[in-house]
Design a protein around this motif. Structure first.
Motif, PDB file in Angstrom:
ATOM      1  N   SER A  65       0.844  -1.187   0.000  1.00  0.00           N
ATOM      2  CA  SER A  65       0.000   0.000   0.000  1.00  0.00           C
ATOM      3  C   SER A  65       0.882   1.241   0.000  1.00  0.00           C
ATOM      4  O   SER A  65       1.984   1.226   0.561  1.00  0.00           O
ATOM      5  CB  SER A  65      -0.899   0.033   1.242  1.00  0.00           C
ATOM      6  OG  SER A  65      -1.750  -1.083   1.301  1.00  0.00           O
ATOM      7  N   SER A  67      -6.503  12.273  -6.358  1.00  0.00           N
ATOM      8  CA  SER A  67      -7.224  11.815  -7.542  1.00  0.00           C
ATOM      9  C   SER A  67      -6.675  12.413  -8.831  1.00  0.00           C
ATOM     10  O   SER A  67      -6.954  11.904  -9.920  1.00  0.00           O
ATOM     11  CB  SER A  67      -8.712  12.131  -7.408  1.00  0.00           C
ATOM     12  OG  SER A  67      -8.902  13.528  -7.310  1.00  0.00           O
ATOM     13  N   LEU A  70       0.254   7.556 -10.693  1.00  0.00           N
ATOM     14  CA  LEU A  70       1.124   6.960  -9.686  1.00  0.00           C
ATOM     15  C   LEU A  70       1.880   5.781 -10.263  1.00  0.00           C
ATOM     16  O   LEU A  70       1.396   5.082 -11.164  1.00  0.00           O
ATOM     17  CB  LEU A  70       0.285   6.507  -8.495  1.00  0.00           C
ATOM     18  CG  LEU A  70      -0.407   7.660  -7.774  1.00  0.00           C
ATOM     19  CD1 LEU A  70      -1.799   7.281  -7.360  1.00  0.00           C
ATOM     20  CD2 LEU A  70       0.418   8.118  -6.597  1.00  0.00           C
ATOM     21  N   SER A 107      -3.691  -0.863  -8.383  1.00  0.00           N
ATOM     22  CA  SER A 107      -5.040  -0.302  -8.278  1.00  0.00           C
ATOM     23  C   SER A 107      -4.973   0.919  -7.376  1.00  0.00           C
ATOM     24  O   SER A 107      -3.986   1.134  -6.677  1.00  0.00           O
ATOM     25  CB  SER A 107      -6.020  -1.343  -7.737  1.00  0.00           C
ATOM     26  OG  SER A 107      -5.644  -1.753  -6.425  1.00  0.00           O
ATOM     27  N   ARG A 108      -6.048   1.693  -7.387  1.00  0.00           N
ATOM     28  CA  ARG A 108      -6.088   2.894  -6.567  1.00  0.00           C
ATOM     29  C   ARG A 108      -7.454   3.053  -5.934  1.00  0.00           C
ATOM     30  O   ARG A 108      -8.461   2.644  -6.512  1.00  0.00           O
ATOM     31  CB  ARG A 108      -5.726   4.145  -7.379  1.00  0.00           C
ATOM     32  CG  ARG A 108      -6.697   4.479  -8.492  1.00  0.00           C
ATOM     33  CD  ARG A 108      -6.138   5.571  -9.413  1.00  0.00           C
ATOM     34  NE  ARG A 108      -5.895   6.805  -8.659  1.00  0.00           N
ATOM     35  CZ  ARG A 108      -5.057   7.758  -9.061  1.00  0.00           C
ATOM     36  NH1 ARG A 108      -4.386   7.615 -10.188  1.00  0.00           N
ATOM     37  NH2 ARG A 108      -4.903   8.858  -8.326  1.00  0.00           N
ATOM     38  N   ASP A 109      -7.478   3.658  -4.755  1.00  0.00           N
ATOM     39  CA  ASP A 109      -8.715   3.997  -4.064  1.00  0.00           C
ATOM     40  C   ASP A 109      -8.624   5.483  -3.737  1.00  0.00           C
ATOM     41  O   ASP A 109      -7.964   5.881  -2.768  1.00  0.00           O
ATOM     42  CB  ASP A 109      -8.864   3.151  -2.798  1.00  0.00           C
ATOM     43  CG  ASP A 109     -10.193   3.358  -2.112  1.00  0.00           C
ATOM     44  OD1 ASP A 109     -10.818   4.421  -2.325  1.00  0.00           O
ATOM     45  OD2 ASP A 109     -10.605   2.482  -1.342  1.00  0.00           O
ATOM     46  N   ASN A 110      -9.267   6.282  -4.548  1.00  0.00           N
ATOM     47  CA  ASN A 110      -9.169   7.736  -4.371  1.00  0.00           C
ATOM     48  C   ASN A 110      -9.805   8.189  -3.058  1.00  0.00           C
ATOM     49  O   ASN A 110      -9.405   9.204  -2.480  1.00  0.00           O
ATOM     50  CB  ASN A 110      -9.796   8.457  -5.552  1.00  0.00           C
ATOM     51  CG  ASN A 110      -8.972   8.313  -6.825  1.00  0.00           C
ATOM     52  OD1 ASN A 110      -7.773   8.013  -6.785  1.00  0.00           O
ATOM     53  ND2 ASN A 110      -9.620   8.495  -7.961  1.00  0.00           N
ATOM     54  N   ASN A 155      -7.055   7.778  -0.628  1.00  0.00           N
ATOM     55  CA  ASN A 155      -5.755   8.355  -1.016  1.00  0.00           C
ATOM     56  C   ASN A 155      -4.662   7.289  -1.026  1.00  0.00           C
ATOM     57  O   ASN A 155      -3.531   7.535  -0.574  1.00  0.00           O
ATOM     58  CB  ASN A 155      -5.355   9.486  -0.064  1.00  0.00           C
ATOM     59  CG  ASN A 155      -6.054  10.790  -0.357  1.00  0.00           C
ATOM     60  OD1 ASN A 155      -7.006  10.813  -1.143  1.00  0.00           O
ATOM     61  ND2 ASN A 155      -5.622  11.858   0.271  1.00  0.00           N
ATOM     62  N   THR A 156      -4.989   6.134  -1.556  1.00  0.00           N
ATOM     63  CA  THR A 156      -4.062   5.001  -1.481  1.00  0.00           C
ATOM     64  C   THR A 156      -3.972   4.287  -2.824  1.00  0.00           C
ATOM     65  O   THR A 156      -4.983   4.091  -3.505  1.00  0.00           O
ATOM     66  CB  THR A 156      -4.510   4.010  -0.391  1.00  0.00           C
ATOM     67  OG1 THR A 156      -4.557   4.686   0.872  1.00  0.00           O
ATOM     68  CG2 THR A 156      -3.532   2.847  -0.276  1.00  0.00           C
ATOM     69  N   VAL A 157      -2.757   3.894  -3.167  1.00  0.00           N
ATOM     70  CA  VAL A 157      -2.515   3.050  -4.330  1.00  0.00           C
ATOM     71  C   VAL A 157      -1.961   1.724  -3.820  1.00  0.00           C
ATOM     72  O   VAL A 157      -1.199   1.698  -2.848  1.00  0.00           O
ATOM     73  CB  VAL A 157      -1.562   3.723  -5.343  1.00  0.00           C
ATOM     74  CG1 VAL A 157      -0.203   4.022  -4.719  1.00  0.00           C
ATOM     75  CG2 VAL A 157      -1.417   2.896  -6.597  1.00  0.00           C
ATOM     76  N   CYS A 200       6.906   3.850  -4.034  1.00  0.00           N
ATOM     77  CA  CYS A 200       5.799   4.544  -4.662  1.00  0.00           C
ATOM     78  C   CYS A 200       6.293   5.909  -5.120  1.00  0.00           C
ATOM     79  O   CYS A 200       7.124   6.541  -4.438  1.00  0.00           O
ATOM     80  CB  CYS A 200       4.686   4.676  -3.631  1.00  0.00           C
ATOM     81  SG  CYS A 200       3.217   5.516  -4.184  1.00  0.00           S
ATOM     82  N   THR A 223       5.281   9.659  -7.649  1.00  0.00           N
ATOM     83  CA  THR A 223       4.386  10.445  -8.485  1.00  0.00           C
ATOM     84  C   THR A 223       5.089  11.727  -8.882  1.00  0.00           C
ATOM     85  O   THR A 223       6.133  12.086  -8.319  1.00  0.00           O
ATOM     86  CB  THR A 223       3.077  10.742  -7.741  1.00  0.00           C
ATOM     87  OG1 THR A 223       2.130  11.288  -8.660  1.00  0.00           O
ATOM     88  CG2 THR A 223       3.287  11.738  -6.604  1.00  0.00           C
TER      89      THR A 223
END
Length: 115
Positions: free
Chosen positions: A21, A30, A34, A70-73, A76-78, A95, A97
């Motif tokens: 994570s 969002s 990433l 995958s991402r969960d906006n 705030n986590t990839v 990680c 960006t």
């Protein structure tokens, strides 16, 4: 400024699975594409997987079919789901960006695949 904090690494046997994570600070998550990179001892840092703001993904040939980004906006986590792990996947996973033409990195999390 973007702060990235990875977690989820560890020691796993060949063929095992891990989920990494990366939590990002701020309210602009969002709008960020990433990447997950990895760096093994004595080797160059390489990109493993990427995800766009729209959720499109891309993978290094060496991990295709075994790793999913995958991402969960809302959180705030990839994530990086890693299956069928091999000893050659052993590395520090980072990680990353880019925002305002500046690349940001997390501190990394160690993944060791060994019996």
């Amino acid at each position: 400024q973007v702060q990235l904090v990875e977690s989820g690494g560890g020691l796993v046997q060949p063929g095992g699975s891990l989920r990494l994570s990366c939590a990002a600070s701020g309210s602009i998550f969002s709008s960020l594409a990433l990447n997950w990179y990895r760096q093994a001892p004595g080797k160059q840092r390489e990109v493993v997987a990427s995800i766009t703001t729209g959720g499109n993904t891309n993978y290094a040939d060496s991990v295709k079919g075994r790793i999913t980004i995958s991402r969960d906006n809302a959180k705030n986590t990839v994530y990086l789901q890693m299956n069928s792990l091999k000893p050659e996947d052993t590395a520090v996973y980072l990680c990353s960006t880019v925002r305002a033409a500046q690349r940001f990195w997390g501190q990394g999390t160690q993944v060791t695949v060994s019996s």
